[in-house]
Design a protein around this motif. Structure first.
Motif, short mmCIF file in Angstrom:
data_model
loop_
_atom_site.label_atom_id
_atom_site.label_comp_id
_atom_site.label_asym_id
_atom_site.label_seq_id
_atom_site.Cartn_x
_atom_site.Cartn_y
_atom_site.Cartn_z
N CYS A 53 0.82 -1.21 0.00
CA CYS A 53 0.00 0.00 0.00
C CYS A 53 0.85 1.26 0.00
O CYS A 53 0.49 2.26 -0.63
N HIS A 66 -5.00 -9.26 6.10
CA HIS A 66 -5.68 -8.57 7.19
C HIS A 66 -6.22 -9.62 8.16
O HIS A 66 -6.85 -10.59 7.72
N GLU A 89 -11.62 1.13 5.66
CA GLU A 89 -10.47 0.39 5.14
C GLU A 89 -10.92 -0.79 4.29
O GLU A 89 -10.13 -1.57 3.84
N CYS A 153 0.99 -3.53 10.36
CA CYS A 153 0.30 -2.35 9.84
C CYS A 153 -1.03 -2.19 10.57
O CYS A 153 -1.67 -3.19 10.90
N LYS A 230 -0.29 7.05 6.77
CA LYS A 230 -1.10 7.19 5.55
C LYS A 230 -2.48 7.67 5.98
O LYS A 230 -3.01 7.22 6.98
N MET A 301 -1.97 8.19 -2.91
CA MET A 301 -2.02 6.77 -3.22
C MET A 301 -3.18 6.58 -4.19
O MET A 301 -4.29 7.03 -3.93
N CYS A 304 -5.21 1.91 -4.23
CA CYS A 304 -5.99 1.26 -3.18
C CYS A 304 -7.11 0.43 -3.81
O CYS A 304 -7.73 0.84 -4.79
N ARG A 305 -7.38 -0.75 -3.24
CA ARG A 305 -8.47 -1.59 -3.75
C ARG A 305 -9.63 -1.69 -2.76
O ARG A 305 -10.49 -2.54 -2.91
N CYS A 307 -9.95 -2.98 0.18
CA CYS A 307 -10.06 -4.42 0.40
C CYS A 307 -10.79 -4.74 1.70
O CYS A 307 -10.97 -3.87 2.55
N LEU A 315 -2.92 -6.89 -3.69
CA LEU A 315 -4.06 -5.99 -3.78
C LEU A 315 -4.76 -6.28 -5.11
O LEU A 315 -4.12 -6.48 -6.13
FE1 CLF Z 1 -4.00 -3.29 5.12
FE2 CLF Z 1 -4.37 -0.75 5.04
FE3 CLF Z 1 -2.13 -1.69 6.03
FE4 CLF Z 1 -2.60 -1.82 3.47
S1 CLF Z 1 -4.87 -2.15 3.11
S2 CLF Z 1 -4.12 -1.97 6.88
S3 CLF Z 1 -2.35 0.02 4.63
S4 CLF Z 1 -1.90 -3.49 4.75
FE5 CLF Z 1 -4.21 -0.87 1.23
FE6 CLF Z 1 -6.46 -2.19 1.21
FE7 CLF Z 1 -6.42 0.28 0.36
FE8 CLF Z 1 -6.10 -0.23 2.88
S5 CLF Z 1 -5.36 -1.42 -0.56
S6 CLF Z 1 -7.91 -0.67 1.70
S7 CLF Z 1 -4.89 1.18 1.64
#
Ligand code: CLF
Ligand code: SF4
Length: 490
Positions: A53, A66, A89, A153, A230, A301, A304-305, A307, A315
């Motif tokens: 990310c 995650h 998120e 993270c 971030k 950024m 980002c997906r 997720c 991702l």
């Molecule tokens: Fe997960 Fe978020 Fe850490 Fe990445 S995700 S806690 S910074 S390891 Fe990434 Fe997913 Fe977008 Fe989040 S693509 S939703 S930014």
């Protein structure tokens, strides 16, 4: 459209040189060269080089998991329904398997054993990671003990953040995401129904003021402590879209490393306040216009997906279904040699791509269109054009002009090819998703979708399968220029 393959070496002979602005590098975070990873201090580059990310380049190679250990939340966002994961998120509509800290470690071990490209473990809900901080920090403690080479993270709404800076440092967490949707309480008031703070539920302007104060304080404390911060902001048309530039400036002033503006996902079926009241999300064009306006603030950024809170994999791909608790092996073995071998391959790939990048940039500057054009690419990783059109679940979007090729985001689609057959309905939706795109670069495409895309005015290019994206764009532009030259002479 038939395309002629032109080698990079021969580019200088195909068309008259065109003057223009210097090539715009495809930067590490999808941004122009300024602020790219080359300008970062060595210790920061080390911290992001395997984080999918924090580094746009890393997301082509490295996976995250995650672990859904944090079900509680201390605020109520108007885009959230607690039945689903935290939409700060993750996208709403999917519900994670809740894990204890011990189950989380079991799962991470199994994933690390199966996927040598796993580099990051994140806690991103399904509620707020700091609302029940004990579960979060116990999980991080166990992970640090058992899998010390993984990056940790954390993602939070920020309300409890100032109280946990020392915990975050002690846990060895170097990457924290804070969702900040507004720095003006009058804007924030329309985004949050309530917060739970100091033993009481608070609403309206009072809640908005407390939340913003705590978020900004937490961000300042984290950056002062050397943590990479971030910022996630949800773009909500008519609510905070006109205000997010101010948020971008505010977070840059406080040392945030990246700013990720995510489109609101709103659907009545999700049962959220916004979904039920008809609040719409932004179009891709609206999101891009806003991002373009944010040029001088914090780095953006764009990959980002959104997720889910139990996402597994690169991702844009999600392997979470393969790693349900019931399906985990008893005693997974992590092979350090396999992990090291994978990293050696990535280093080699990055080196090869760097070598090709200079030629590609020069060619794009030379043959790129005067007016920026959107180019869609189907890729399953590695920064290459290596996916069939019919298998794509998303297209990476590049803005290409004589100024360079700039990654601007991705567009989600449904897979066109199911069981060997193309789905016409899916193709209709894909054409809508590709609105504004002038060309598509893909590894392979069937006759029927090729014709439909061409009829819609989208050039279809499959001559550069497996090239790096930048190289493929450069070769296509050169071939196009050569064809135009030939046609002029004829
Ligand atoms: Fe997960 Fe978020 Fe850490 Fe990445 S995700 S806690 S910074 S390891 Fe990434 Fe997913 Fe977008 Fe989040 S693509 S939703 S930014
Ligand atoms: Fe939902 Fe996340 Fe907002 Fe909490 S912080 S209300 S879980 S979107």
């Amino acid at each position: 459209m038939e395309q002629k393959v032109v080698s990079l070496e021969s580019l200088g002979r195909t068309s008259a040189a065109r003057s223009g602005p210097p090539a715009c590098a495809i930067g590490d975070c999808g941004t122009p060269r300024k602020g790219g990873s080359a300008e970062l201090p060595e210790h920061v580059r080390e911290k992001i080089k395997e984080h999918p990310c924090y580094s746009e380049d890393a997301h082509h190679f490295f996976a995250r998991i995650h672990v859904a250990v944090a079900p509680a939340c201390n605020i109520q966002c108007n885009y959230c329904n607690r039945k689903y994961d935290c939409s700060n998120e993750s996208r709403p509509g999917v519900v994670s398997e809740r894990l204890s800290p011990e189950q989380a470690v079991r799962k991470v071990k199994a994933v690390a054993a199966a996927m040598p490209n796993l580099s990051v473990v994140g806690i991103a809900g399904p509620g707020d990671a700091l609302a029940d901080h004990r579960r979060t920090f116990e999980t991080f403690r166990l992970l640090r003990e058992t899998l010390p080479d993984l990056t940790l993270c954390l993602s939070t709404n920020g309300l409890a953040l100032p109280d946990h800076i020392d915990d975050i440092r002690a846990a060895g967490v170097d990457h924290v995401t804070v969702t900040l949707n507004a720095v003006d309480p009058h804007v924030a008031e329309g985004i949050y129904a309530w917060i739970f703070w100091d033993h009481a539920r608070r609403t309206g302007l009072e809640a908005a003021r407390i939340l913003i104060e705590r978020q900004l304080q937490g961000i300042e404390m984290l950056t002062a402590a050397g943590v990479l911060v971030k910022i996630n902001s949800v773009m909500i048309p008519g609510v905070n879209d006109g205000h997010l530039e101010a948020v971008n400036v505010a977070v840059k002033e406080r040392g945030a490393f990246l700013h990720n503006v995510m489109p609101l996902i709103s659907d009545p079926a999700h049962g959220t306040h916004y979904g039920l009241t008809g609040q719409r999300g932004p179009t891709p064009a609206e999101l891009k216009t806003l991002q373009d306006r944010m040029g001088d603030g914090a780095k953006l950024m764009k990959h980002c997906r959104q997720c889910r809170a139990d996402a597994v994999g690169l991702l844009g791909e999600d392997k979470s279904q393969q790693f349900g608790l019931d399906a985990l092996p008893e005693n997974p073995q992590i092979d350090p040699e396999k992990r090291a071998a994978y990293r050696a391959i990535v280093e080699k790939e990055r080196e090869d791509r760097r070598k090709e990048a200079a030629d590609a940039r020069a060619a794009i500057r030379r043959f790129g269109p005067l007016e920026p054009m959107l180019v869609a690419v189907s890729s399953k990783g590695g920064g290459r054009v290596n996916q069939h059109f019919g298998h794509a679940r998303e297209f990476q979007i590049f803005e290409v002009s004589e100024a360079g090729a700039r990654f601007t985001g991705h567009r989600r689609v449904d897979r066109y090819c199911a069981g060997g057959e193309g789905e016409d309905d899916v193709l209709d939706a894909t054409l809508m998703a590709l609105d504004g795109v002038g060309a598509i670069l893909t590894a392979k495409i069937g006759r029927c979708p090729r014709q439909r895309l061409a009829d819609a005015g989208i050039a279809v290019v499959d001559d550069f399968a497996f090239d790096y994206v930048e190289t493929a764009i450069a070769r296509w532009l050169a071939a196009r220029a050569a064809e135009e030259d030939t046609a002029r002479i004829a």
